[in-house]
Design a protein around this motif. Structure first.
Motif, PDB file in Angstrom:
ATOM      1  N   LYS A   8      29.462 -32.373  31.269  1.00  0.00           N
ATOM      2  CA  LYS A   8      28.077 -32.678  31.630  1.00  0.00           C
ATOM      3  C   LYS A   8      27.080 -32.078  30.654  1.00  0.00           C
ATOM      4  O   LYS A   8      25.938 -32.555  30.555  1.00  0.00           O
ATOM      5  CB  LYS A   8      27.788 -32.176  33.051  1.00  0.00           C
ATOM      6  N   SER A   9      27.503 -31.069  29.913  1.00  0.00           N
ATOM      7  CA  SER A   9      26.588 -30.411  28.966  1.00  0.00           C
ATOM      8  C   SER A   9      26.469 -31.164  27.637  1.00  0.00           C
ATOM      9  O   SER A   9      25.619 -30.833  26.814  1.00  0.00           O
ATOM     10  CB  SER A   9      27.062 -28.979  28.691  1.00  0.00           C
ATOM     11  N   ILE A  10      27.316 -32.170  27.427  1.00  0.00           N
ATOM     12  CA  ILE A  10      27.279 -32.925  26.172  1.00  0.00           C
ATOM     13  C   ILE A  10      26.133 -33.936  26.229  1.00  0.00           C
ATOM     14  O   ILE A  10      26.073 -34.764  27.143  1.00  0.00           O
ATOM     15  CB  ILE A  10      28.616 -33.657  25.935  1.00  0.00           C
ATOM     16  N   PRO A  11      25.198 -33.893  25.294  1.00  0.00           N
ATOM     17  CA  PRO A  11      24.046 -34.813  25.317  1.00  0.00           C
ATOM     18  C   PRO A  11      24.454 -36.273  25.242  1.00  0.00           C
ATOM     19  O   PRO A  11      25.479 -36.622  24.638  1.00  0.00           O
ATOM     20  CB  PRO A  11      23.245 -34.403  24.066  1.00  0.00           C
ATOM     21  N   GLY A  12      23.651 -37.123  25.842  1.00  0.00           N
ATOM     22  CA  GLY A  12      23.946 -38.554  25.884  1.00  0.00           C
ATOM     23  C   GLY A  12      24.062 -39.185  24.515  1.00  0.00           C
ATOM     24  O   GLY A  12      24.928 -40.045  24.288  1.00  0.00           O
ATOM     25  N   ASN A  13      23.193 -38.782  23.568  1.00  0.00           N
ATOM     26  CA  ASN A  13      23.275 -39.372  22.229  1.00  0.00           C
ATOM     27  C   ASN A  13      24.562 -38.975  21.510  1.00  0.00           C
ATOM     28  O   ASN A  13      25.135 -39.742  20.738  1.00  0.00           O
ATOM     29  CB  ASN A  13      22.050 -39.004  21.391  1.00  0.00           C
ATOM     30  N   GLU A  14      25.051 -37.767  21.804  1.00  0.00           N
ATOM     31  CA  GLU A  14      26.312 -37.327  21.231  1.00  0.00           C
ATOM     32  C   GLU A  14      27.474 -38.118  21.825  1.00  0.00           C
ATOM     33  O   GLU A  14      28.420 -38.504  21.118  1.00  0.00           O
ATOM     34  CB  GLU A  14      26.513 -35.834  21.478  1.00  0.00           C
ATOM     35  N   ILE A  15      27.402 -38.396  23.112  1.00  0.00           N
ATOM     36  CA  ILE A  15      28.436 -39.197  23.771  1.00  0.00           C
ATOM     37  C   ILE A  15      28.486 -40.595  23.156  1.00  0.00           C
ATOM     38  O   ILE A  15      29.569 -41.136  22.898  1.00  0.00           O
ATOM     39  CB  ILE A  15      28.181 -39.278  25.292  1.00  0.00           C
ATOM     40  N   ARG A  16      27.320 -41.179  22.920  1.00  0.00           N
ATOM     41  CA  ARG A  16      27.287 -42.524  22.327  1.00  0.00           C
ATOM     42  C   ARG A  16      27.908 -42.517  20.931  1.00  0.00           C
ATOM     43  O   ARG A  16      28.655 -43.438  20.569  1.00  0.00           O
ATOM     44  CB  ARG A  16      25.848 -43.040  22.281  1.00  0.00           C
ATOM     45  N   ARG A  17      27.627 -41.490  20.149  1.00  0.00           N
ATOM     46  CA  ARG A  17      28.207 -41.404  18.805  1.00  0.00           C
ATOM     47  C   ARG A  17      29.734 -41.246  18.883  1.00  0.00           C
ATOM     48  O   ARG A  17      30.469 -41.831  18.096  1.00  0.00           O
ATOM     49  CB  ARG A  17      27.598 -40.228  18.030  1.00  0.00           C
ATOM     50  N   MET A  18      30.186 -40.450  19.839  1.00  0.00           N
ATOM     51  CA  MET A  18      31.622 -40.238  19.989  1.00  0.00           C
ATOM     52  C   MET A  18      32.323 -41.530  20.396  1.00  0.00           C
ATOM     53  O   MET A  18      33.390 -41.860  19.887  1.00  0.00           O
ATOM     54  CB  MET A  18      31.893 -39.135  21.017  1.00  0.00           C
ATOM     55  N   ARG A  19      31.706 -42.288  21.311  1.00  0.00           N
ATOM     56  CA  ARG A  19      32.333 -43.528  21.740  1.00  0.00           C
ATOM     57  C   ARG A  19      32.371 -44.525  20.583  1.00  0.00           C
ATOM     58  O   ARG A  19      33.349 -45.263  20.422  1.00  0.00           O
ATOM     59  CB  ARG A  19      31.615 -44.144  22.930  1.00  0.00           C
ATOM     60  N   GLU A  20      31.327 -44.580  19.792  1.00  0.00           N
ATOM     61  CA  GLU A  20      31.332 -45.467  18.633  1.00  0.00           C
ATOM     62  C   GLU A  20      32.473 -45.117  17.688  1.00  0.00           C
ATOM     63  O   GLU A  20      33.148 -45.997  17.138  1.00  0.00           O
ATOM     64  CB  GLU A  20      29.989 -45.367  17.897  1.00  0.00           C
ATOM     65  N   ARG A  21      32.707 -43.819  17.525  1.00  0.00           N
ATOM     66  CA  ARG A  21      33.794 -43.389  16.647  1.00  0.00           C
ATOM     67  C   ARG A  21      35.151 -43.721  17.263  1.00  0.00           C
ATOM     68  O   ARG A  21      36.089 -44.118  16.545  1.00  0.00           O
ATOM     69  CB  ARG A  21      33.689 -41.885  16.374  1.00  0.00           C
ATOM     70  N   VAL A  22      35.300 -43.567  18.573  1.00  0.00           N
ATOM     71  CA  VAL A  22      36.538 -43.941  19.255  1.00  0.00           C
ATOM     72  C   VAL A  22      36.840 -45.417  19.011  1.00  0.00           C
ATOM     73  O   VAL A  22      37.971 -45.798  18.689  1.00  0.00           O
ATOM     74  CB  VAL A  22      36.442 -43.658  20.774  1.00  0.00           C
ATOM     75  N   ILE A  23      35.828 -46.256  19.142  1.00  0.00           N
ATOM     76  CA  ILE A  23      36.009 -47.696  18.936  1.00  0.00           C
ATOM     77  C   ILE A  23      36.385 -47.986  17.486  1.00  0.00           C
ATOM     78  O   ILE A  23      37.220 -48.859  17.207  1.00  0.00           O
ATOM     79  CB  ILE A  23      34.741 -48.460  19.357  1.00  0.00           C
ATOM     80  N   GLN A  24      35.800 -47.255  16.548  1.00  0.00           N
ATOM     81  CA  GLN A  24      36.165 -47.420  15.143  1.00  0.00           C
ATOM     82  C   GLN A  24      37.619 -47.020  14.884  1.00  0.00           C
ATOM     83  O   GLN A  24      38.279 -47.560  13.997  1.00  0.00           O
ATOM     84  CB  GLN A  24      35.239 -46.580  14.259  1.00  0.00           C
ATOM     85  N   MET A  25      38.113 -46.072  15.697  1.00  0.00           N
ATOM     86  CA  MET A  25      39.494 -45.604  15.537  1.00  0.00           C
ATOM     87  C   MET A  25      40.504 -46.596  16.097  1.00  0.00           C
ATOM     88  O   MET A  25      41.689 -46.540  15.766  1.00  0.00           O
ATOM     89  CB  MET A  25      39.670 -44.259  16.249  1.00  0.00           C
ATOM     90  N   MET A  26      40.058 -47.512  16.938  1.00  0.00           N
ATOM     91  CA  MET A  26      40.979 -48.385  17.670  1.00  0.00           C
ATOM     92  C   MET A  26      41.979 -49.107  16.774  1.00  0.00           C
ATOM     93  O   MET A  26      43.192 -49.088  17.050  1.00  0.00           O
ATOM     94  CB  MET A  26      40.186 -49.388  18.515  1.00  0.00           C
ATOM     95  N   PRO A  27      41.555 -49.768  15.689  1.00  0.00           N
ATOM     96  CA  PRO A  27      42.545 -50.473  14.857  1.00  0.00           C
ATOM     97  C   PRO A  27      43.625 -49.562  14.292  1.00  0.00           C
ATOM     98  O   PRO A  27      44.736 -50.011  14.017  1.00  0.00           O
ATOM     99  CB  PRO A  27      41.693 -51.083  13.735  1.00  0.00           C
ATOM    100  N   ARG A  28      43.328 -48.279  14.119  1.00  0.00           N
ATOM    101  CA  ARG A  28      44.280 -47.344  13.519  1.00  0.00           C
ATOM    102  C   ARG A  28      45.425 -46.975  14.464  1.00  0.00           C
ATOM    103  O   ARG A  28      46.451 -46.441  14.001  1.00  0.00           O
ATOM    104  CB  ARG A  28      43.566 -46.059  13.087  1.00  0.00           C
ATOM    105  N   VAL A  29      45.264 -47.217  15.760  1.00  0.00           N
ATOM    106  CA  VAL A  29      46.287 -46.781  16.711  1.00  0.00           C
ATOM    107  C   VAL A  29      46.983 -47.944  17.415  1.00  0.00           C
ATOM    108  O   VAL A  29      47.892 -47.727  18.213  1.00  0.00           O
ATOM    109  CB  VAL A  29      45.711 -45.805  17.750  1.00  0.00           C
ATOM    110  N   ILE A  30      46.567 -49.179  17.143  1.00  0.00           N
ATOM    111  CA  ILE A  30      47.259 -50.323  17.740  1.00  0.00           C
ATOM    112  C   ILE A  30      48.376 -50.785  16.808  1.00  0.00           C
ATOM    113  O   ILE A  30      48.343 -50.529  15.598  1.00  0.00           O
ATOM    114  CB  ILE A  30      46.300 -51.502  18.012  1.00  0.00           C
ATOM    115  N   TYR A  31      49.361 -51.439  17.379  1.00  0.00           N
ATOM    116  CA  TYR A  31      50.372 -52.144  16.596  1.00  0.00           C
ATOM    117  C   TYR A  31      50.088 -53.627  16.803  1.00  0.00           C
ATOM    118  O   TYR A  31      50.371 -54.183  17.867  1.00  0.00           O
ATOM    119  CB  TYR A  31      51.781 -51.798  17.086  1.00  0.00           C
ATOM    120  N   ARG A  32      49.459 -54.221  15.795  1.00  0.00           N
ATOM    121  CA  ARG A  32      49.106 -55.624  15.971  1.00  0.00           C
ATOM    122  C   ARG A  32      50.373 -56.463  16.142  1.00  0.00           C
ATOM    123  O   ARG A  32      51.466 -56.063  15.736  1.00  0.00           O
ATOM    124  CB  ARG A  32      48.276 -56.135  14.797  1.00  0.00           C
TER     125      ARG A  32
END
Length: 446
Positions: free
Chosen positions: A386-410
């Motif tokens: 809860k102490s993590i700011p909302g803008n930081e959460i949004r940046r983290m989620r964007e990075r998670v989504i960017q990581m997605m292709p690296r962890v899938i086996y197409r």
């Protein structure tokens, strides 16, 4: 429910073999002078079927383990989650050997000339082969696991290939935790595990496992296969758009077994905190639910991605505590759902997936809370998140989504557009080639 299997395992095996293209179809896509393949040439060692595809015919003969026949179709991806599905399958992580083998046959820099090769892939289904030692008739001979393969590679099939560098230029995939394959050779054979990774004969071979130990140089962990295997760039983009638009109404989620140990441990602390959180008001947090627990006891989630993917799409943070071993498939399931992973032990991911999770980027898409702080010092996970700011959460989620292709086996046979993005397989091959090149330099300098 998946459709019924063929009446005999032999029919199932035949169906798999019919869909395996011969290596020659993937060879010579580039000429020997093509710069795209410089330092990337791979030669596939030809093994008798007893080392790989024959093992699939035993998919139902180990009742203490499981009947893995339903997960062999589609070259290890398993059956589709529903008939019209193009990207979602009931994938079992133990099928990684089969998935990887199928993708290797599409690798663009295969060569049929051993002297041209920079690395040699051994298509041995060692994880599957280990089952007969772990649960089957060879349980008292686990120290023998791998010796037949070594004799074949070093003595019976082009021994000059092996003897040139004594295995330093060879690699294989083992779809089990390294902890299942590291029983010391002198141990009581009744102990769980085989001694494959303890055989001196294979010390030089790069072993790609579902979970690696921290100290042996030759081991490297690969991402667990998830159920998401897109066949084209459009399917991947469509899923990413859904992930981006998903409403995150739950602050944190834990998907795992429902059993709580009597002794203090991180999973017990998470369960208790989550139970208490359901009685707390979420007012002022922007969430309708502070914590959700998805009970995956008795493997109910393992081959049904709907049970956990939908809740993960609705959660901001997904808790990833270690269990019997440090790593979890759930780590990669959460990334596929755009849910920020929360780790409690560095062995869970940071010290496992360095090729796929660049260490200098790790903090940008994960949260780390030391498990001892939670279990013994009373730190509340909810308070930290809860102490993590909302803008930081949004940046983290964007990075998670960017990581997605690296962890899938197409999906094998995927479209050219998707192939331009490096997936878990591509990154694993690239890392392996660099590792072998570096190792050969070290050996030459000795």
């Amino acid at each position: 429910m998946p459709p019924p299997l063929p009446t005999t395992a032999i029919l199932l095996l035949a169906a798999v073999l019919l869909h395996f293209p011969p290596p020659s179809t993937a060879t010579n896509q580039y000429s020997n002078a093509d710069k795209n393949c410089t330092n990337k040439w791979i030669f596939i060692r030809q093994l008798p079927p007893r080392f790989n595809t024959d093992l699939l015919s035993n998919c139902s003969v180990y009742p203490l383990f499981d009947d893995f026949c339903p997960y062999v179709p589609n070259h290890g991806l398993g059956y589709k989650t529903h008939n019209k599905s193009q990207s979602w399958f009931r994938t079992d992580p133990f099928m990684l050997e089969l998935i990887f083998h199928r993708r290797m046959l599409e690798y663009s820099c295969l060569t049929t000339t051993p002297n041209q090769a920079n690395a040699f892939y051994v298509p041995y289904y060692g994880g599957m082969d280990s089952i007969k030692y772990l649960y089957g008739p060879e349980v008292n001979n686990s120290f023998q696991h791998g010796k037949d393969l070594y004799n074949y590679l070093s003595q019976k099939n082009s021994p000059a290939i092996w003897n040139k560098n004594l295995g330093h230029d060879h690699f294989m995939v083992l779809s089990r935790s390294a902890w299942d394959l590291n029983q010391p050779l002198g141990n009581d054979p009744l102990l769980f595990g085989t001694s494959f990774l303890e055989l001196p004969e294979f010390y030089n071979v790069t072993a790609l496992t579902l979970e690696a130990r921290a100290y042996p140089w030759q081991e490297r962990a690969l991402p667990y296969p998830t159920s998401f295997h897109p066949p084209s760039l459009s399917f991947l983009k469509s899923w990413i758009n859904r992930v981006k638009k998903s409403k995150r109404s739950t602050l944190m989620l834990f998907a795992g077994g429902g059993r709580i140990s009597a002794n203090p441990n991180i999973r017990k602390s998470i369960r208790l905190e989550c139970e208490n959180a359901t009685q707390m008001s979420a007012d002022g947090t922007g969430y309708s639910n502070l914590c959700e627990f998805v009970d995956c006891s008795n493997g109910v989630c393992e081959h049904d991605p709907l049970k956990f993917t939908k809740p993960m799409l609705q959660a901001t943070f997904c808790l990833q505590p270690p269990g019997d071993t440090p790593t979890r498939r759930s780590t990669f399931d959460s990334i596929i759902a755009g849910c920020i992973p929360v780790f409690f032990d560095e062995l869970t991911a940071k010290k496992q997936y360095g090729w796929h999770f660049p260490v200098d980027q790790y903090h940008k898409f994960t949260v780390f809370i030391q498990k001892e702080e939670v279990v013994f010092k009373g730190i509340k996970i909810l308070d930290v998140l809860k102490s993590i700011p909302g803008n930081e959460i949004r940046r983290m989620r964007e990075r998670v989504i960017q990581m997605m292709p690296r962890v899938i086996y197409r999906r094998h046979g995927s479209s050219l557009g998707l192939k331009e993005l490096k997936d878990a397989f591509d990154i694993a091959v690239e890392g392996t080639l660099k590792r072998i090149k570096s190792r050969l330099k070290e050996v030459a300098a000795q």
